[in-house]
Write an enzyme that holds these catalytic residues in place. Sequence first.
Site, short mmCIF file in Angstrom:
data_model
loop_
_atom_site.label_atom_id
_atom_site.label_comp_id
_atom_site.label_asym_id
_atom_site.label_seq_id
_atom_site.Cartn_x
_atom_site.Cartn_y
_atom_site.Cartn_z
N GLU A 120 -6.08 -10.45 -1.89
CA GLU A 120 -6.67 -10.31 -0.88
C GLU A 120 -8.22 -10.07 -0.98
OE1 GLU A 120 -5.40 -7.38 1.86
OE2 GLU A 120 -3.28 -7.71 1.39
N HIS A 159 -10.40 -5.94 -2.51
CA HIS A 159 -10.97 -5.82 -1.39
C HIS A 159 -12.44 -5.12 -2.00
CE1 HIS A 159 -8.86 -7.46 1.88
NE2 HIS A 159 -8.06 -6.58 1.50
N GLU A 165 0.82 -1.22 0.07
CA GLU A 165 0.11 -0.10 0.07
C GLU A 165 0.81 1.37 -0.17
OE1 GLU A 165 -2.82 -0.49 3.24
OE2 GLU A 165 -3.76 -2.09 2.30
N ASP A 219 -12.12 -10.33 -1.28
CA ASP A 219 -13.36 -10.62 -0.63
C ASP A 219 -14.34 -9.40 -0.96
OD1 ASP A 219 -12.32 -8.01 0.83
OD2 ASP A 219 -12.03 -9.08 2.71
N ASN A 236 2.41 -4.91 -3.35
CA ASN A 236 0.77 -5.13 -3.22
C ASN A 236 0.04 -3.80 -2.71
OD1 ASN A 236 -1.15 -7.21 -2.84
ND2 ASN A 236 -1.26 -6.84 -0.62
C1 XIL Z 1 -6.07 -6.68 8.01
C2 XIL Z 1 -6.32 -7.81 8.77
O1 XIL Z 1 -7.24 -8.61 8.12
C3 XIL Z 1 -6.85 -7.52 10.08
O2 XIL Z 1 -6.99 -8.76 11.02
C4 XIL Z 1 -6.04 -6.29 10.95
O3 XIL Z 1 -6.47 -6.02 11.97
C5 XIL Z 1 -5.81 -5.35 9.83
O4 XIL Z 1 -5.22 -5.84 8.92
N1 XIL Z 1 -4.73 -4.82 3.30
C6 XIL Z 1 -3.60 -5.78 3.76
C7 XIL Z 1 -4.07 -6.63 5.20
O5 XIL Z 1 -2.73 -5.68 3.25
O6 XIL Z 1 -2.83 -6.77 5.78
C8 XIL Z 1 -5.09 -6.13 5.97
O7 XIL Z 1 -5.30 -7.06 6.96
C9 XIL Z 1 -6.55 -5.72 5.26
C10 XIL Z 1 -6.06 -4.76 4.26
#
Ligand code: XIL
Length: 347
Positions: free
Chosen positions: A266, A238, A161, A268, A202
Site C-alpha cells: 500500500e 504508508h 493489521e 504512498d 498484511n
Molecule cells: C482505506 C481506503 O483507502 C479509504 O478509502 C477508506 O476510507 C479507509 O481505508 N490500510 C488498509 C487499507 O489496509 O484498507 C486502508 O484503505 C488504508 C490503510
Amino acid sequence: MTPRKVAIGAMFVLVVIVAATLARQGRDAKPLPGHSLRYLGERRGVLIGTAVRGDVLRGNRAYRQLVAEQFSTLTPENEMKWETTEPTRGSFNFGPGDEIVDAARGANQDVRGHTLVWYSQYPAWLNDLSAKELAAATREHIQRLVGRYAGRVGVWDVVNEAIADGGNLRPSIFLRRLGAGYIASAFVAAREADPHAKLYINEIGAESIGPKSNQLLELVRSLRVAGVPIDGVGFQVHSNLRGVPDDFVANARRFKALGLDVAITEADVGLKLPADEAALREQAAVYRTIVRDCLAMGCKSLTFWGFTDGRSWIPETQAGMGAATLLDEALRPKPAFLAVQQALAGR
Ligand code: XIL
C-alpha cells in the site's frame, strides 16, 4: 406518431445517451513518458500494482487506461471489504468486486483480494453476534468470498493489521470475542476455499525492527510451526518525508528467512499541503528507496495505494496532507513517477 417519427425520436435519445456517456468518461489519458511500470517491473520479476476505485475505473476513461497500461496487479481499495461485500448477514454484494476482477482480467492483471478479517470497515451486524455465531459468520464470509474468486484473485490479504503499535495483538471484535485463534482460523478457511491463492497477513507501520514487527514475526513463526497455511507478509509502507526506516530490508529478510513471501502492499508518501518543488523532489527520493528496498528484499510485488493525487485516501483522511502518489491530479507524472521508473530500471 408515425413509426418514422418514433424511430427518429428513439435515435435522438440514443445519441444523447451516448454523448452524455462519452462526456462523463472524459478524454484519453496523455501518454506517460518511458516504459510502463508494469513492463519495468516484469523485467525485475516484480508485479507492480495499484489500489483502484471501482467507480472511477468505470466512469473515467483516462484513469482506466493508465491502470491497464501501467500496472500488473490491482487491489480493490474498498470494494472487497466486509462492509461492502456482506452488508447484511448471508446476503452478498459481489458487484463492485466483480467489476474490478473483470477489468483486471481484460488487462491481464492479477488481483490482490483486500481484505477478509480486519478491525475496521466491517458491517454493524457483527456486533450483535455471540462468539459462536461470529466464528461461523467469519468462516462463511471468508469461504464465500475466496470461493467466488478462486482462480481469479491470486493473492488475499486474509488478516489485516492484527498487531497494535505497542506490539500486542490489536484489540478488535475478533480478538475480543474469538481470542487469538481467529487469525489461524481465517487462514485455514481461506485455504480451504482456494488452495491455490497466496495467503498473506498484511500490516501497517511494521517496516522497522521493533515491538510491532517483532510481534508480527513471532505470530507468523508460530502460525508456521502450527502448520497454518500462510504464504506471505505484506508491508503497507504508508509513508511520508520522514522516509522508510533504514532497517526495512533487514526486517523483511527475517520474514523471508521463515520461508514466507514478502510484498509491499500500500505504498504512498504523504506530503504537507501545499507541496512545493522541493517537497516533490524529496518525495521522489522516498519512492526511489521504496522501490530499491522492495528489490533488495526480493519482494513479490510492489503495490501503490492509488496512483493519482486526485484519488487518494491521504487528503480524504489526513487533514492538511496529500499529494501522496506518483501522478498529479491531472494524471501528469510527478518527480516520484520518474524516480520509480529509474529505480525499477536499476538506475
Ligand atoms: C482505506 C481506503 O483507502 C479509504 O478509502 C477508506 O476510507 C479507509 O481505508 N490500510 C488498509 C487499507 O489496509 O484498507 C486502508 O484503505 C488504508 C490503510
